[in-house]
Design a protein around this motif. Structure first.
Motif, PDB file in Angstrom:
ATOM      1  N   ALA A  62      37.129   0.819  -1.403  1.00 48.97           N
ATOM      2  CA  ALA A  62      36.932   1.534  -0.633  1.00 48.97           C
ATOM      3  C   ALA A  62      37.576   3.034  -1.327  1.00 48.97           C
ATOM      4  N   ALA A  63      37.117   4.273  -1.737  1.00 52.08           N
ATOM      5  CA  ALA A  63      37.823   5.757  -1.497  1.00 52.08           C
ATOM      6  C   ALA A  63      38.666   6.547  -0.315  1.00 52.08           C
ATOM      7  N   SER A  64      39.606   6.612  -0.777  1.00 50.73           N
ATOM      8  CA  SER A  64      40.947   7.304   0.074  1.00 50.73           C
ATOM      9  C   SER A  64      41.778   8.021  -0.767  1.00 50.73           C
ATOM     10  N   HIS A  65      42.751   8.443  -0.315  1.00 49.54           N
ATOM     11  CA  HIS A  65      44.213   8.897  -0.302  1.00 49.54           C
ATOM     12  C   HIS A  65      45.154   8.680  -0.325  1.00 49.54           C
ATOM     13  N   ILE A  66      45.626   9.476  -1.486  1.00 47.07           N
ATOM     14  CA  ILE A  66      47.295   8.818  -1.450  1.00 47.07           C
ATOM     15  C   ILE A  66      47.879  10.065  -1.374  1.00 47.07           C
ATOM     16  N   ARG A  67      49.488  10.337  -0.566  1.00 47.14           N
ATOM     17  CA  ARG A  67      50.477  11.609  -1.114  1.00 47.14           C
ATOM     18  C   ARG A  67      51.006  11.083  -2.280  1.00 47.14           C
ATOM     19  N   ALA A  68      51.319  11.893  -3.038  1.00 43.36           N
ATOM     20  CA  ALA A  68      52.382  11.530  -3.948  1.00 43.36           C
ATOM     21  C   ALA A  68      53.578  12.412  -3.032  1.00 43.36           C
ATOM     22  N   SER A  69      54.534  12.358  -4.611  1.00 42.26           N
ATOM     23  CA  SER A  69      56.245  12.332  -3.725  1.00 42.26           C
ATOM     24  C   SER A  69      56.014  13.905  -3.717  1.00 42.26           C
ATOM     25  N   ASP A  70      55.030  14.642  -4.946  1.00 43.86           N
ATOM     26  CA  ASP A  70      55.296  16.066  -4.954  1.00 43.86           C
ATOM     27  C   ASP A  70      54.618  16.702  -3.307  1.00 43.86           C
ATOM     28  N   GLY A  71      53.740  15.336  -2.711  1.00 46.10           N
ATOM     29  CA  GLY A  71      53.161  16.487  -1.306  1.00 46.10           C
ATOM     30  C   GLY A  71      51.770  16.465  -2.178  1.00 46.10           C
ATOM     31  N   ARG A  72      51.738  16.107  -2.963  1.00 47.38           N
ATOM     32  CA  ARG A  72      49.877  16.338  -2.914  1.00 47.38           C
ATOM     33  C   ARG A  72      48.700  15.240  -3.095  1.00 47.38           C
ATOM     34  N   GLU A  73      48.194  15.461  -2.680  1.00 44.32           N
ATOM     35  CA  GLU A  73      46.710  14.388  -1.481  1.00 44.32           C
ATOM     36  C   GLU A  73      45.588  13.879  -3.614  1.00 44.32           C
ATOM     37  N   ILE A  74      46.488  12.990  -3.734  1.00 46.47           N
ATOM     38  CA  ILE A  74      45.245  13.037  -4.938  1.00 46.47           C
ATOM     39  C   ILE A  74      44.237  11.353  -4.909  1.00 46.47           C
ATOM     40  N   PRO A  75      43.890  11.037  -4.888  1.00 48.63           N
ATOM     41  CA  PRO A  75      42.705  10.279  -4.729  1.00 48.63           C
ATOM     42  C   PRO A  75      42.978   8.783  -5.167  1.00 48.63           C
ATOM     43  N   THR A 109      57.653  -6.837  -5.558  1.00 56.33           N
ATOM     44  CA  THR A 109      56.955  -5.415  -5.679  1.00 56.33           C
ATOM     45  C   THR A 109      57.295  -4.241  -5.008  1.00 56.33           C
ATOM     46  N   ALA A 110      57.406  -4.325  -3.461  1.00 55.33           N
ATOM     47  CA  ALA A 110      57.480  -3.569  -3.002  1.00 55.33           C
ATOM     48  C   ALA A 110      58.818  -2.247  -2.957  1.00 55.33           C
ATOM     49  N   SER A 111      60.204  -3.210  -3.761  1.00 55.02           N
ATOM     50  CA  SER A 111      61.197  -2.383  -3.899  1.00 55.02           C
ATOM     51  C   SER A 111      60.505  -2.230  -5.113  1.00 55.02           C
ATOM     52  N   LYS A 112      59.774  -1.638  -5.671  1.00 50.67           N
ATOM     53  CA  LYS A 112      59.635  -1.083  -7.275  1.00 50.67           C
ATOM     54  C   LYS A 112      58.880  -0.021  -6.198  1.00 50.67           C
ATOM     55  N   ILE A 113      58.107  -0.335  -5.665  1.00 50.87           N
ATOM     56  CA  ILE A 113      56.907   0.826  -5.174  1.00 50.87           C
ATOM     57  C   ILE A 113      57.838   1.861  -4.547  1.00 50.87           C
ATOM     58  N   HIS A 114      58.666   0.891  -3.554  1.00 52.68           N
ATOM     59  CA  HIS A 114      60.079   1.777  -2.742  1.00 52.68           C
ATOM     60  C   HIS A 114      60.615   2.694  -3.616  1.00 52.68           C
ATOM     61  N   MET A 115      60.825   2.506  -4.608  1.00 49.84           N
ATOM     62  CA  MET A 115      61.639   3.352  -5.757  1.00 49.84           C
ATOM     63  C   MET A 115      60.726   4.751  -6.489  1.00 49.84           C
ATOM     64  N   PHE A 116      60.084   3.696  -6.711  1.00 50.89           N
ATOM     65  CA  PHE A 116      59.081   4.760  -8.097  1.00 50.89           C
ATOM     66  C   PHE A 116      57.722   5.707  -7.165  1.00 50.89           C
ATOM     67  N   GLY A 117      57.122   4.732  -5.677  1.00 53.21           N
ATOM     68  CA  GLY A 117      56.188   5.751  -5.909  1.00 53.21           C
ATOM     69  C   GLY A 117      54.910   4.598  -5.950  1.00 53.21           C
ATOM     70  N   TYR A 118      53.611   4.883  -5.930  1.00 54.10           N
ATOM     71  CA  TYR A 118      52.461   4.363  -5.885  1.00 54.10           C
ATOM     72  C   TYR A 118      52.415   3.987  -7.837  1.00 54.10           C
ATOM     73  N   ARG A 119      52.941   4.215  -8.007  1.00 53.64           N
ATOM     74  CA  ARG A 119      52.760   4.857  -9.607  1.00 53.64           C
ATOM     75  C   ARG A 119      53.156   3.097 -10.739  1.00 53.64           C
ATOM     76  N   ALA A 120      54.219   2.840  -9.585  1.00 55.98           N
ATOM     77  CA  ALA A 120      55.037   1.646  -9.662  1.00 55.98           C
ATOM     78  C   ALA A 120      54.162   0.280  -9.984  1.00 55.98           C
TER      79      ALA A 120
END
Lengths: 578, 363
Positions: free
Chosen positions: B218-231, B299-310
């Motif tokens: 499902a299409a959505s958005h996520i907020r990147a660490s620089d504040g941008r909303e990314i599809p 996985t959670a610990s990686k995402i916690h440190m590196f954000g969605y890119r992990a």
């Protein structure tokens, strides 16, 4: 993982720790590391409990990395049970933690000058050794609870129970699992007694602040790990059979072919087998809210261990392994799964090898100390060992000593170590390995069924009698090599059938260390380890006479097939001709 | 009474399906007797009498005939009174040794099956079959539907070990064709004098599950660490009630594995948005990235440190199933296990849009 920690327990002024680079032991891990140090540094004629013996604890080459299945840890020394060199390995968390702390081995040396009991704490800041006599005679579960209260729950522990403190020849070295329970054991050969002789009760490890070990080539390592995991998951044994039932899935089939040693190796079938099978055990666990599918260390994808709850749904012990269920079950004529699970817990708690203990109880039953099938008497015998009563001291010394003490002829041991759960008359090839392994009767000594991949020793005509000797040799070589990587031996099932998975294992090692290991290199490593071990044993006084099964295996027919062990002595003597 | 007089034994039939069928599987490890054609090869017996297709026969890695491991299924002959045991691939050296025709079969030469009957005598007889481990679920339903003879002692032990829920979950139990009262089993004292019974299941098909579990993007958005909303394409796990009545006491389960890492139970994440009941036609949704992945410690610990890119470019494997109870029933049912592979990746490097591929995994 570039240093060795040595702790001299007999140093003037109290135990002293020192670290040194790997030096001549560079490139070794697991069994290769323990056997190299023991064969080089321990006088073969030394007493196993003496100051000259050493206890070596070594993680595998890939422990502490992101590699799957890399959490085995080896323990080595001169065995009080066999009198020869010994390597016993275990799962659990400490291998990963020790490797992340940077240690390729811990070597306990010397002998304390008094009766104090020590605990060793190792973290990123170093090593602290302290006297703690409040730990004396604590069973493993109580000990770990105390360590948890003192150091928190981010630790992992290597410990001995009362059997180790009492220097019993069947004592184990225990390793905590992911839940910080002392459920995993380097069981065989009595190395817990060697740790006890060094006066060390527990080694507490804390890798907080230490990073995961990094490969030389991260991309190739990641790719190899993916192929390795895919291979394990796609294989029928590692991907389905083991996760569903654990190793106890073997009970039914061994019983069906008449190879399940029953009533102290008297016959090959047990009427109560279905009551204690892996299928029944898994169903019992699920009904009681336990979990038959569980890993013993982080990074395990096979998940063959599990948990066993009592009738009220409370944790009783880890899921007992096939050999444990057999040793305390069919071999003693016992078909009560709850009693067997209780004995597994008691063995872990007191720190006793489950195979040796079960085989010893069966010998004691043959001697008339209790009747076959009397589960309560069997439980009581383990308590005797834990308490160190006179009877307990005899039983805790293993099946061979118990047989001598009570004048029993049918004592199923080689080099003083009890045979595991596969009768060598029904499956004669495994008898070759029992007889000739430097470790004594050991089912895992020739476990790594990778011959068709490695082609070690060239092509084998398995249909000729001598083919069994050649196969056993090749299996022992492959097993020594896999033990040296520190990978869980159960990966061998996938390696057997899937050459790509074996290649993925080589690629893991090569990409991590930047080397170019081939199948031939693995073979050479296995041969080297076995040669070191055989050489040590020869200097300790072992001859071809020790490479034999007990005589009654050649004369006493084994029902239902009424077979005897038929491999000739001269063929057994050819096993290590390479 | 001779066991051969199958027609004379009390006939007990259970009308059950779904998870209740598996309750009977442990009887198969002790062995059951069937009347069948004899004088045929083991291969023919498996195909024609047991109904095993070639895929199932491939899974039968160890075949034990009268206590001896068989290497050649075509030459070994089934006779009246034969005992045949079947196992999937087993672990360890001895497991490999016992496989049919395996590299290590020489290790058990002393007990290997060798056919001694030169001429096949075709006929009919009784064959005792034992089915072990993973094969119980493969072969059990067919065998039990066909009907098997077991000792009354084994049946009594089985029956007394069953819970009240099991008894009430059986749609019908008949004794010699006559229905018993709901929740009632044949009298143990009467049965114990009978020696053997003929046991069959009248329905071993999987009842259609009330709950359907699916995974969709499902299409959505996520907020990147620089504040941008990314599809960002979400993965939505949906449990839908396909029945006409309400489903209650829903207990969803899931496991999640990241390639190269461990498979972990992430069922605890469902409790964050509990749906204990779903009305007919209704559904409950869970966002895999927001709810399930944080329950996987690695996985959670990686995402916690590196954000969605992990989470990008890794293959995740998700398995989900649910226990539930149709309203008005006291029996807990379970859905089949559904499995998928997921992979998030950047679809357009210029905009950093994150797409998602979902692959259905079949067992």
């Amino acid at each position: 993982m570039d240093k060795i920690l040595r702790i001299d327990m007999g140093a003037d002024g109290g135990p002293k720790a020192s670290t040194a680079p790997l030096g001549q032991y560079a490139g070794f891990g697991g069994r290769a590391m323990t056997s190299a140090i023991v064969s080089k540094e321990v006088p073969p004629l030394s007493h196993p409990m003496g100051a000259e013996n050493k206890l070596v604890i070594a993680p595998g080459l890939l422990s502490g990395t992101a590699s799957a299945m890399s959490g085995r840890i080896s323990v080595g020394g001169k065995s009080p049970l066999t009198g020869g060199i010994k390597e016993a390995n275990s799962g659990g968390q400490p291998s990963q933690v020790l490797a992340r702390l940077g240690y390729a081995a811990i070597v306990l040396e010397g002998k304390p000058k008094n009766n104090d009991l020590y605990k060793v704490f190792i973290n990123k800041d170093g090593v602290k050794i302290s006297v703690d006599n409040s730990l004396k005679m604590l069973p493993n579960y109580d000990l770990i609870a105390k360590m948890k209260a003192e150091y928190g729950d981010k630790i992992s522990c290597i410990s001995i129970g009362p059997a180790g403190e009492m220097k019993m020849a069947s004592a184990t070295v225990a390793f905590t699992d992911m839940e910080l329970r002392p459920t995993r054991h380097a069981g065989r050969g009595g190395l817990g007694a060697v740790m006890g002789s060094k006066g060390v009760k527990v080694i507490v490890l804390d890798d907080t602040g230490m990073p995961m070990r990094s490969p030389k080539d991260p991309e190739k390592f990641k790719d190899a790990n993916k192929r390795f995991v895919d291979g394990l998951k796609s294989h029928a044994v590692t991907g389905q059979g083991l996760p569903a039932y654990g190793t106890n899935v073997l009970t039914n089939i061994l019983n069906e072919v008449g190879g399940y040693p029953t009533y102290n190796f008297k016959q090959g079938r047990f009427d109560g087998a279905a009551k204690i099978s892996g299928e029944t055990q898994a169903e019992t666990e699920k009904t009681r809210g336990a979990n038959p599918t569980h890993g013993c260390h982080r990074g395990c994808v096979i998940q063959c261990s599990g948990t066993y709850n009592d009738k009220d749904g409370h944790f009783l012990t880890k899921q007992p392994e096939y050999e444990t269920v057999w040793a305390h079950g069919g071999n003693c004529g016992i078909s009560d799964l709850d009693k067997i699970a209780m004995m597994d817990f008691l063995d872990d708690n007191y720190g006793i090898d489950t195979i040796e203990m079960g085989a010893t109880i069966a010998v004691a039953m043959e001697a008339g100390i209790a009747k076959f099938g009397d589960a309560d008497a069997a439980v009581q015998m383990i308590h005797e060992v834990g308490k160190g009563t006179h009877l307990g001291r005899i039983l805790g010394s293993g099946a061979a000593v118990t047989g001598k003490a009570y004048g029993v002829e049918r004592v199923p041991v080689v080099k003083g170590q009890a045979m595991p759960a596969y009768d060598p008359r029904a499956v004669q090839g495994i008898g070759v390995t029992y007889a000739t392994s430097p470790m004594g009767a050991d089912h895992t000594a020739g476990y790594a069924v990778a011959q068709n991949v490695l082609k070690v020793g060239g092509d084998v005509n398995a249909l000729k009698p001598e083919g069994q000797v050649e196969l056993s040799r090749n299996l022992q070589i492959a097993t020594a090599a896999i033990d040296s990587t520190g990978m869980c031996l159960f990966i061998a099932f996938a390696v057997l059938d899937q050459p790509d998975t074996f290649q993925a294992l080589l690629d893991l090692l090569n990409s991590f260390y930047g080397m170019n290991l081939t199948g031939d290199g693995v073979t050479d490593l296995g041969k080297k380890v076995l040669s070191l071990e055989r050489d040590f044993n020869a200097k300790a006084g072992f001859t071809a006479a020790q490479d034999r099964l007990p005589e009654y295996f050649k004369s006493e027919k084994f029902a239902p097939h009424n077979v005897t062990f038929g491999v000739k002595d001269e063929d057994l003597d050819k096993v290590f001709n390479w | 009474m001779d066991i051969k007089n199958i027609e004379l034994w009390p006939r007990i039939t259970f009308d059950v399906d779904g998870p209740l069928v598996s309750h009977f599987f442990l009887l198969l490890q002790q062995g059951v007797t069937i009347r069948s054609r004899t004088g045929c090869s083991v291969a023919a017996f498996l195909r024609e009498e047991i109904g095993a297709d070639s895929e199932t026969i491939e899974k039968i890695q160890s075949v034990i005939l009268d206590g001896s491991p068989v290497d050649d299924l075509e030459s070994a002959v089934i006779k009246d009174g034969s005992v045949l045991a079947l196992s999937a691939a087993m672990p360890g050296l001895v497991g490999a040794t016992l496989r049919r025709g395996g590299t290590y079969s020489s290790f058990r030469n002393a007990i290997t099956y060798h056919e001694t009957q030169e001429e096949c005598i075709k006929g009919e007889g009784l064959v005792h079959i034992k089915v072990f481990n993973l094969l119980m679920a493969e072969l059990g339903p067919g065998l039990l539907q066909r009907g098997v003879v077991i000792s009354s002692e084994d049946f009594i032990r089985f029956a007394t070990g069953q819970s009240q829920d099991f008894r009430q979950g059986c749609r019908r139990i008949t004794l010699d064709g006559k229905p018993l009262a709901s929740g009632e089993l044949p009298d143990s004292a009467w049965l114990s004098g009978k020696g053997h019974i003929f046991l069959s299941l009248s329905s071993t098909g999987e009842r259609k599950s009330c709950l359907d579990i699916s995974l969709q993007s499902a299409a959505s958005h996520i907020r990147a660490s620089d504040g941008r909303e990314i599809p960002f394409t979400k993965a939505v796990l949906t449990i839908r009630n396909m029945c006409d009545s309400e489903v209650v006491d829903i207990l969803p389960h899931a496991t999640l594995g990241q390639e190269g890492g461990t498979v972990q139970d992430v069922s605890s994440s469902f409790s964050q948005s509990a749906h204990s009941s779903i009305p007919p036609g209704g559904a409950a949704d869970w966002d895999v990235y927001d709810l399930l992945i944080p329950a996987h410690s690695g996985t959670a610990s990686k995402i916690h440190m590196f954000g969605y890119r992990a989470a990008l470019n890794w293959r995740f494997e998700l398995a989900a199933w649910a226990e539930y109870r149709p309203s008005g029933s006291s029996i807990t049912a379970q859905t089949p296990v559904s499995r998928w592979a997921l992979r998030w990746s950047v679809e357009n490097p210029a905009t950093a849009d994150v797409g998602l591929t979902i692959e259905d995994l079949k067992d």
